[in-house]
Design a protein around this motif. Structure first.
Motif, PDB file in Angstrom:
ATOM      1  N   GLU A 595       0.780  -1.312   0.102  1.00  0.00           N
ATOM      2  CA  GLU A 595      -0.008   0.170   0.189  1.00  0.00           C
ATOM      3  C   GLU A 595       0.885   1.192   0.019  1.00  0.00           C
ATOM      4  OE1 GLU A 595      -2.353  -0.472   3.490  1.00  0.00           O
ATOM      5  OE2 GLU A 595      -4.083  -1.519   2.213  1.00  0.00           O
ATOM      6  N   ASP A 596       0.166   2.435  -0.060  1.00  0.00           N
ATOM      7  CA  ASP A 596       0.858   3.845  -0.341  1.00  0.00           C
ATOM      8  C   ASP A 596       1.918   3.666  -0.937  1.00  0.00           C
ATOM      9  OD1 ASP A 596      -1.108   4.324   1.770  1.00  0.00           O
ATOM     10  OD2 ASP A 596       0.171   3.792   3.589  1.00  0.00           O
ATOM     11  N   LEU A 597       1.580   3.658  -2.197  1.00  0.00           N
ATOM     12  CA  LEU A 597       2.566   3.512  -3.352  1.00  0.00           C
ATOM     13  C   LEU A 597       2.486   4.766  -4.411  1.00  0.00           C
ATOM     14  CD1 LEU A 597       3.148  -0.351  -4.357  1.00  0.00           C
ATOM     15  CD2 LEU A 597       4.324   0.780  -2.680  1.00  0.00           C
ATOM     16  N   ALA A 598       3.492   5.415  -4.405  1.00  0.00           N
ATOM     17  CA  ALA A 598       3.219   6.473  -5.642  1.00  0.00           C
ATOM     18  C   ALA A 598       2.804   5.836  -6.963  1.00  0.00           C
ATOM     19  CB  ALA A 598       4.602   7.368  -5.799  1.00  0.00           C
ATOM     20  N   LEU A 599       1.760   6.820  -7.467  1.00  0.00           N
ATOM     21  CA  LEU A 599       1.239   6.497  -8.746  1.00  0.00           C
ATOM     22  C   LEU A 599       2.512   6.003  -9.746  1.00  0.00           C
ATOM     23  CD1 LEU A 599      -2.033   8.657  -8.670  1.00  0.00           C
ATOM     24  CD2 LEU A 599      -1.810   6.048  -7.937  1.00  0.00           C
ATOM     25  N   GLY A 600       2.104   5.308 -10.470  1.00  0.00           N
ATOM     26  CA  GLY A 600       2.983   5.023 -11.620  1.00  0.00           C
ATOM     27  C   GLY A 600       3.299   3.532 -11.992  1.00  0.00           C
ATOM     28  N   GLY A 601       4.264   3.252 -12.680  1.00  0.00           N
ATOM     29  CA  GLY A 601       4.597   1.880 -13.011  1.00  0.00           C
ATOM     30  C   GLY A 601       5.576   1.416 -12.440  1.00  0.00           C
ATOM     31  N   TYR A 602       5.638  -0.165 -11.944  1.00  0.00           N
ATOM     32  CA  TYR A 602       6.770  -0.764 -11.104  1.00  0.00           C
ATOM     33  C   TYR A 602       6.810  -2.216 -12.056  1.00  0.00           C
ATOM     34  CZ  TYR A 602       5.589   2.167  -7.525  1.00  0.00           C
ATOM     35  OH  TYR A 602       5.345   3.143  -6.413  1.00  0.00           O
ATOM     36  N   TYR A 603       8.240  -2.568 -11.593  1.00  0.00           N
ATOM     37  CA  TYR A 603       8.883  -3.571 -12.293  1.00  0.00           C
ATOM     38  C   TYR A 603       8.719  -4.664 -11.065  1.00  0.00           C
ATOM     39  CZ  TYR A 603      10.083  -1.069 -16.297  1.00  0.00           C
ATOM     40  OH  TYR A 603      10.108  -0.095 -17.370  1.00  0.00           O
ATOM     41  N   TYR A 604       8.764  -6.049 -11.229  1.00  0.00           N
ATOM     42  CA  TYR A 604       8.811  -6.868 -10.066  1.00  0.00           C
ATOM     43  C   TYR A 604       9.790  -8.030 -10.718  1.00  0.00           C
ATOM     44  CZ  TYR A 604       5.100  -9.333 -12.703  1.00  0.00           C
ATOM     45  OH  TYR A 604       4.245  -9.652 -13.782  1.00  0.00           O
ATOM     46  N   GLY A 605      10.501  -8.667  -9.742  1.00  0.00           N
ATOM     47  CA  GLY A 605      11.677  -9.506 -10.048  1.00  0.00           C
ATOM     48  C   GLY A 605      11.086 -11.125 -10.566  1.00  0.00           C
ATOM     49  N   GLU A 606      11.893 -11.569 -10.849  1.00  0.00           N
ATOM     50  CA  GLU A 606      11.668 -13.047 -11.310  1.00  0.00           C
ATOM     51  C   GLU A 606      11.513 -14.009 -10.147  1.00  0.00           C
ATOM     52  OE1 GLU A 606      13.351 -16.626 -14.040  1.00  0.00           O
ATOM     53  OE2 GLU A 606      14.472 -14.799 -14.183  1.00  0.00           O
ATOM     54  N   GLU A 607      10.428 -14.783 -10.350  1.00  0.00           N
ATOM     55  CA  GLU A 607      10.130 -15.524  -9.219  1.00  0.00           C
ATOM     56  C   GLU A 607      11.285 -16.587  -8.923  1.00  0.00           C
ATOM     57  OE1 GLU A 607       7.175 -18.852  -9.552  1.00  0.00           O
ATOM     58  OE2 GLU A 607       6.274 -17.949  -7.624  1.00  0.00           O
TER      59      GLU A 607
END
Length: 624
Positions: A595-607
């Protein structure tokens, strides 16, 4: 009388005829006495008829001689009894007798029930007892005791004589027409069956042998008179002058059982009965200072029997001197210290019902008066002082000067300011309320949250206002209740008036801001080789980790470009708490929310998977 008795003696041949003769003789003896009494009354009646009306006076009369019906011995004295006691009922030479030795005393020969009928209101004047007696020999027998029997009791004076009895019958007389034997008698005493006489004899010598004392007859005559006739006092009331009526005076008569003893005066007169021979006095109750009373001679004295007297009470009017005057001054004071406009002439002043002017001297008769006022404007408090009490009462005496002061003080108007707050959390004290007067030197009422005047407020027009309070509160209009109403933000108060004015502030919240933060939910779904959703319990303690999230520096809005920790980690057996796939039944995934993340795009790492053989993971856009 003696001849009549002798005639009866010739007929007394047997004991039977003796008894009859005794009864006849007793009746025969009574009749001449009754006739004699009647004759006396009759002669007096002729005198009244011949000489005209005389005052009614007491008449003397007598009844008897009467003989007794009951005889007997009474042992309260002596020792020797009488024989043939009833032979003393009539004079017939049949004796009641007692045989006495030397110095012996007989019992009482007690004779009662003489059949008297004395009028109930008579006065007993005297009692005469006659005893026909003789002794068997001379110089031997004497009286020992002769007393009356009253109420059955032997009492009274002893009328025994000291002379010897004769040897032949003779009547001895005891008492007289004016002798009551030392006793007080009523007609009922005489008329009673237990009334009579007791007679005792004594042989008073040692000469000779035993001697008989003999009694042939006992008879009684009672002398009485009518009660004294009361007199009449005629009381006349005369009023000379003035306007009082005779009936306004109260008269008392004392003494002599006066009846009536108290009554209202009468010009025609009031008759009062008073006992004969009694002293009396006529007194008039206080006639008052305006009437002088005088009494005639017969207004006091002694009432003669059947007298007729006249008492005249004259009341002469004595006009009182004209009363000396007193002075009453009524002073008016008007105080306008709270803005009033009344003047002395605004009020009407009175001494009782007489209107007066302030400061003038009013001449009055001595007496009690009430000082008052009427009229004048509203809004003034009135007090009375000086020589008057608080209710305006004053008592004026001759030659006195009395000043009564009536003070009218204008009453300060009363104003109360009230703040009401609707909504929000700001208190009323956050606003300052103010009322500013239009006087030359303005009167100002002010206070935080509220304000109330303290008795010094001046009459006038007041402008109502409030200081700016907290933001986001909208003020309403002023609203006043009481003796005056506001016009907009102004209110006019006269002296004595009061009002409460209220202003309400309502909270209006500001517009809500747009959302500036967001959240990312990362969920783990496991599908077995048959294509079914599973929680991974077939291979427990297997950990699936997405090591970080990295914002896109080109699309992020204000958040730093860095990885977001902590890692998203899922370990079998999964806790399925969210439904991701629409065609599954129930929850099919375990999720973690960032939560409480600034608006915009995000990348997530490989599982990364801790153990086991697994096909490559698929992500959102790879689901069929």
């Amino acid at each position: 009388m003696r001849k009549y008795i002798d005639l009866q003696k010739k007929k007394a041949k047997t004991q039977k005829s003796k008894v009859k003769t005794a009864r006849f003789v007793r009746k025969a003896v009574r009749k001449p006495a009754v006739k004699k009494t009647a004759a006396v009354v009759g002669i007096f009646a002729l005198l009244i008829s011949s000489f005209g009306a005389f005052p009614q006076v007491t008449l003397a009369a007598s009844i008897g001689p009467n003989s007794a019906d009951t005889f007997g011995n009474d042992s309260s004295i002596g020792t020797e009894s009488w024989s043939d006691t009833s032979d003393a009922q009539s004079s017939n030479n049949d004796w009641s007798e007692v045989d006495l030795g030397d110095n012996q005393v007989s019992k009482y020969l007690k004779a009662t029930d003489f059949d008297f009928a004395i009028p109930g209101d008579a006065i007993i004047d005297g009692i005469v007892v006659e005893v026909e007696k003789k002794a068997e020999g001379t110089n031997r027998i004497k009286d020992y005791s002769v007393k009356m029997v009253q109420g059955g009791t032997i009492s009274g004076d002893n009328k025994a004589t000291s002379s010897f009895w004769a040897a032949s019958d003779f009547y001895e007389t005891y008492g007289s027409a004016t002798d009551t034997w030392g006793l007080t008698w009523t007609p009922s005493d005489i008329n009673a069956t237990n009334f009579g006489v007791a007679f005792s004899a004594k042989k008073d010598t040692t000469a000779g042998s035993d001697t008989d004392a003999r009694v042939d007859h006992i008879r009684i005559t009672v002398h009485y008179s009518d009660p004294p006739q009361p007199g009449v006092l005629h009381v006349i009331k005369v009023v000379d002058g003035g306007d009082a009526d005779a009936s306004e005076f109260t008269i008392d008569v004392t003494g002599g059982n006066a009846s009536p003893s108290q009554f209202a005066g009468s010009a025609a007169g009031t008759d009062v009965t008073i006992d004969a021979g009694a002293s009396f006095d006529v007194v008039e109750q206080d006639p008052g200072a305006d009437y002088a009373a005088s009494y005639s001679t017969d207004c006091s004295g002694t009432m003669p029997e059947a007298g007729e007297l006249t008492c005249t009470i004259t009341n002469t009017f004595v006009p009182p001197p004209p009363p000396e005057k007193a002075i009453v001054i009524v002073t008016k004071i008007v105080s306008n210290d709270n803005g009033g406009g009344a003047v002395i002439g605004s009020f009407d002043l009175f001494v009782d019902a007489t209107q007066v002017s302030s400061g003038d001297q009013t001449e009055v008769d001595p007496g009690s008066y009430v000082i008052s006022e009427s009229g004048g404007p509203d809004g003034y408090a009135s007090t009375i002082g000086g020589d008057c009490d608080g209710n305006g009462n004053v008592t004026a005496e001759a030659d006195g000067i009395y000043e009564c002061v009536i003070t009218n003080d204008d009453i300060a108007p009363s104003l109360t300011l009230v703040k009401e707050v609707v909504g929000g959390d700001a208190p009323a004290l956050d606003w300052t309320l103010t009322a500013t007067g239009d006087q030359d030197v303005p009167t100002i009422l002010s206070g935080e949250g509220s304000a109330s005047s303290d008795g010094t407020l001046q009459a006038g027009t007041y402008t109502l206002s409030e200081s700016a309070g907290p933001a986001n509160y909208v003020p309403g209009s002023w609203s006043c209740e009481g003796d005056a109403e506001n016009v907009g933000d102004q209110i006019t108060l006269n002296v004595g008036q009061s009002a409460t004015c209220t202003i309400t502030n309502t909270f209006v919240p500001p517009q809500e801001q747009e959302e500036t933060l967001g959240s990312i939910t990362v969920c783990k779904i496991i599908i077995d080789q048959d294509g079914n959703i599973t929680d991974g319990s077939e291979q427990s303690d297997v950990t699936f980790t997405i090591p970080w999230l990295t914002p896109d520096p080109e699309t992020s809005q204000g958040a730093p470009v860095q990885e977001i920790d902590p890692d998203a980690t899922f370990t079998t057996t999964l806790d399925l708490d969210t439904q991701i796939l629409g065609d599954s039944e129930g929850e099919d995934a375990q999720c973690v929310v960032y939560e409480d993340l600034a608006l915009g795009g995000y990348y997530y790492g490989e599982e990364q998977i801790s153990s086991g053989s697994w096909e490559n993971p698929m992500y959102n856009d790879q689901f069929e």
